[in-house]
Design an enzyme around this catalytic site. Sequence first.
Site, PDB file in Angstrom:
ATOM      1  N   GLU A 274       0.846  -1.201   0.000  1.00  0.00           N
ATOM      2  CA  GLU A 274       0.000   0.000   0.000  1.00  0.00           C
ATOM      3  C   GLU A 274       0.883   1.253   0.000  1.00  0.00           C
ATOM      4  O   GLU A 274       1.873   1.341   0.741  1.00  0.00           O
ATOM      5  CB  GLU A 274      -0.894   0.006   1.235  1.00  0.00           C
ATOM      6  N   LYS A 351      -9.794   2.211  -1.620  1.00  0.00           N
ATOM      7  CA  LYS A 351      -9.912   1.804  -0.224  1.00  0.00           C
ATOM      8  C   LYS A 351     -11.253   2.293   0.313  1.00  0.00           C
ATOM      9  O   LYS A 351     -11.581   3.477   0.194  1.00  0.00           O
ATOM     10  CB  LYS A 351      -8.756   2.403   0.584  1.00  0.00           C
ATOM     11  N   CYS A 385      -5.342  -2.807   3.151  1.00  0.00           N
ATOM     12  CA  CYS A 385      -4.985  -2.660   4.559  1.00  0.00           C
ATOM     13  C   CYS A 385      -6.190  -2.699   5.517  1.00  0.00           C
ATOM     14  O   CYS A 385      -6.719  -3.754   5.806  1.00  0.00           O
ATOM     15  CB  CYS A 385      -4.191  -1.373   4.736  1.00  0.00           C
TER      16      CYS A 385
END
Length: 521
Positions: A274, A351, A385
């Site tokens: 990331e 995300k 994440c």
Amino acid sequence: MEKIQKKLIIRNADVTDLNQINAMVSRSYKDESLAYKGTMVASQITHFKQGCFVAEIDGKIVGYCATLRISGEKCLKEHSWREITGGGFGSTHDSKGEYLYGYEVCVDPEYRKFKIGQRFYNERKKLCRFLRLKGIVFAGRMPNLKKRIKEVGSVENYIKAVKEKKIRDNVLNFQLRNGFEVIGYMKDYIPGDLESMGYACHMMWKNPEFEDENITNSSKKTYKPSIDEIGSVRVATVQYKQRKVKSIEEFEAMVTYYVDVCSEYKCDFVLFPELFTLQLLSLEPEELPHHIAIEKMAEYTPKLTEFFKFLALKFNINIIAGSHPVKNSMGEMNNVSFICLRDGTIHEQAKIHPTPNEQYWWNIKGGKELKAIQTDCGPIGVLICFDSEFPELSRYLVDQGIKILFVPFLTDERKGYCRVRYCSQARAVENELYVVMSGSVGNLPNVPNIDIHYSQSCILTPCDFPFARDGIAAEATPNVEMVSFADLRIDTLVESRNTGTVQLLKNRRHDLYSVEWHGKS
């Protein structure tokens, strides 16, 4: 109605048909609540392409039919549409089921005089014979029930009257003419079907060519898995070291080296961490304020996407390029993963849940779409994440048919890493899928928020007999720059989902709970 210039064909549906199918379904249902949402049709095709058909006239899709394979234990007892289809995603498909289950036939209103429904039923019967299954089961609507219920007194009397031709029901009559037998009726099958009062007629077609032998052995001989259930997929995760670079060419040279290495090892996928591209901020002569730094990084987006696309094509490998700050069409900043496939296609996955730090320092906004990505090795998913810590997201992707989940992450110390690691392992267990993690190591002075790193990249598996003892297929040494590889057997994963010790996906209670996406998808 348009005049047909060429011919009407029935063929297997493909994910490239999605836009046409969804548009046709929307035209066909007066009640929009009965139409499919977002990624459902893609999921149905992904789970059992062999059982999904479209009718095509002169290149235009005018009908869609969805079928899955399931055990008699499930389809012959009372159930609801949501329960038997996994909420419409077709995720209950069982590759060893002894029955086909039909759960959708939809025809464009302008083309309902071409016997397209009849053609779909014929294709289902051909498939049933080819797979040597016991038969076809479904639950049919009774659209005249509400109008006639006072006259007949009960659902049972209504079905009897239709069979005796005292009452006309176009749907039920059609199914009876096609050789289906009534085996009962079910309440609350589709509660929103007001015309049928929520009831459905439980019906079965028995395969006349079925030989009454051990059904398990028969299934093993005749079942032909789809392309994404065959053999192994080789994946690589790059534990990338952050350090100051003197030029963008130096950054590109390091990335190219890793892609080249993974290609030499004949990998199908390589995953980067990331926001590893924020290394480019080290080019700046002095530390930039947070809001200026993130705007500066967004300017690199066109150049970097072309760079990763070029590498994917040149080295014949699918690249999950970590993530990168991107300014969307609304002027908002997103944290986006670019998935560059080796055929030149580029997909994006934002995300969904930015961390508090991302929101505060960089004003990162959460994405609003989550889709499985079709690749030459089957559908995959990407959760960046923090997103891996929300189990609803991975379950939603599994409903769409993924078997490998990629998790690029960025953590600065061990506690943060453990949150991502333990949650990713949980996702692998509860969804019976593979999870690939990639994080950065090293230090990046004068770059705020990503100056230090902690990582132990890994490739995780479910925890059952066919897999590694501790659910770890490969694991990097903590905080050391390196690449980890693993061969992931997709056929083993499918076998475990169907015959493993606990079979989590098969034992879900679709009658009690589900994951429903409320946003655009």
